[in-house]
Design an enzyme around this catalytic site. Sequence first.
Site, PDB file in Angstrom:
ATOM      1  N   TYR A 173      -5.497  11.024   4.099  1.00 18.76           N
ATOM      2  CA  TYR A 173      -4.122  11.240   3.619  1.00 18.76           C
ATOM      3  C   TYR A 173      -4.153  11.989   2.281  1.00 18.76           C
ATOM      4  CZ  TYR A 173      -3.209   8.258   7.577  1.00 18.76           C
ATOM      5  OH  TYR A 173      -3.166   7.746   8.860  1.00 18.76           O
ATOM      6  N   GLN A 197       0.848  -1.190   0.000  1.00 16.84           N
ATOM      7  CA  GLN A 197       0.000   0.000   0.000  1.00 16.84           C
ATOM      8  C   GLN A 197       0.886   1.243   0.000  1.00 16.84           C
ATOM      9  OE1 GLN A 197      -2.127   1.886   3.319  1.00 16.84           O
ATOM     10  NE2 GLN A 197      -4.027   1.362   2.248  1.00 16.84           N
ATOM     11  N   ARG A 254      -7.578   2.256  -2.560  1.00 17.31           N
ATOM     12  CA  ARG A 254      -8.466   2.175  -1.389  1.00 17.31           C
ATOM     13  C   ARG A 254      -9.098   3.543  -1.169  1.00 17.31           C
ATOM     14  NH1 ARG A 254      -8.905  -1.263   3.511  1.00 17.31           N
ATOM     15  NH2 ARG A 254      -9.117  -0.008   5.409  1.00 17.31           N
ATOM     16  N   GLY A 298      -9.227  -6.477   8.926  1.00 14.52           N
ATOM     17  CA  GLY A 298      -8.149  -5.712   9.514  1.00 14.52           C
ATOM     18  C   GLY A 298      -7.730  -6.269  10.858  1.00 14.52           C
ATOM     19  N   ARG A 299      -8.324  -5.734  11.938  1.00 15.30           N
ATOM     20  CA  ARG A 299      -7.886  -6.105  13.285  1.00 15.30           C
ATOM     21  C   ARG A 299      -7.948  -7.607  13.548  1.00 15.30           C
ATOM     22  NH1 ARG A 299     -11.834  -2.262  16.230  1.00 15.30           N
ATOM     23  NH2 ARG A 299     -12.772  -2.360  14.157  1.00 15.30           N
TER      24      ARG A 299
END
Length: 370
Positions: A186, A107, A233, A321-322
Amino acid sequence: MTTSATSATSSALLTGYRLGELTLPNRVVMAPMTRGRATADGLATASMATYYAQRATAGLIVTGGVQPSLIGQSNPGTPGLYTDEQTASWRQVTAAVHANGGRIFAQLMHGGRVSHPDTTGLRPVGPSAVPATGDVFTPTGPQPAPVPRALETDEVPEHARSYAEAARRAVDAGFDGVELHGANGYLISQFLSSNANRRTDRYGGPVRNRIRFAVEAATATVEAVGAARTGIRLSPGGTFWGVAEEDVLELYTALLGELAGLGLAYVHLEATTDEPSLLALRRAWPGTLIMNPVLPLGPKQVDREAADHWLGIGAELISFGRAYLANPDLVERLRTGAPIAPADEATYYQGGDRGYLTYSAYQHTVDQRP
């Protein structure tokens, strides 16, 4: 959903899928997550190679954010792909993942205004001189986000090309492809924003201008490494680091329309807006959709129910994810219904191997009584 439909989508999660030039053994994607385990000069480490190799049963791994330039670094302890040394350091990671039968994308994440001079030695840049909301991470702890320097019009293409240059390095380092981080406040997200981007040139104002930076970054990356190796993404309607988008459906429908012409390998959406809007964007995107079905950093983590739901209504792949932090064998746990272990939040970014390499595969208890 009927019982038969539930069974069909449940089995779909563990079936193969063709993504660009890759054959994935299942539809489980390891989502990008910052872990802060690189060296001070942005090198990937042997521990990072082990970490990703442990999770190589995922259909696809997407690394945590990798800065495409020094000024693009957001957090301390994150890896880069802008020097020869950084490129070489990643080869141990990709080799380890491939040796374990996996596939891995890097990424590419330019932090833009979400950075600090104490981290990079440079003043952050952004579309406008508008600071992010909240404290940013620095080597000495959280500090208020500084006011970034607004990029001059003729500087913007250089930052768009930085993704492509990092993508070339990624492929040279053995990655199967790259994901542009266009989400979570971002740099790409800042240009899409209606409050972080106050420009009056061709990169600001109406939707057609605010999507320009994202399209230029994606176009340059496709030209560098090919569409089959390029994903992006996005977090429609997300408010990370204080960004706002007043025109979510118009903005992202226009962006997806431009990206569709590039033939990207996938779009990776976060559940940062309501489901009807996400479904409208699903219809607007003709290619592969990776869906992350829960709000990042929210109270819930992706589980089998959420995955099956989105496979049933239009996603091809589901990112976790987590759940991947403490469960390197997540695919097997999903296959067998074994419990998903919780991760130790205190170790998310602390460095070192504890809470990084110290989670083990699920131990099935066998009753050996006569």
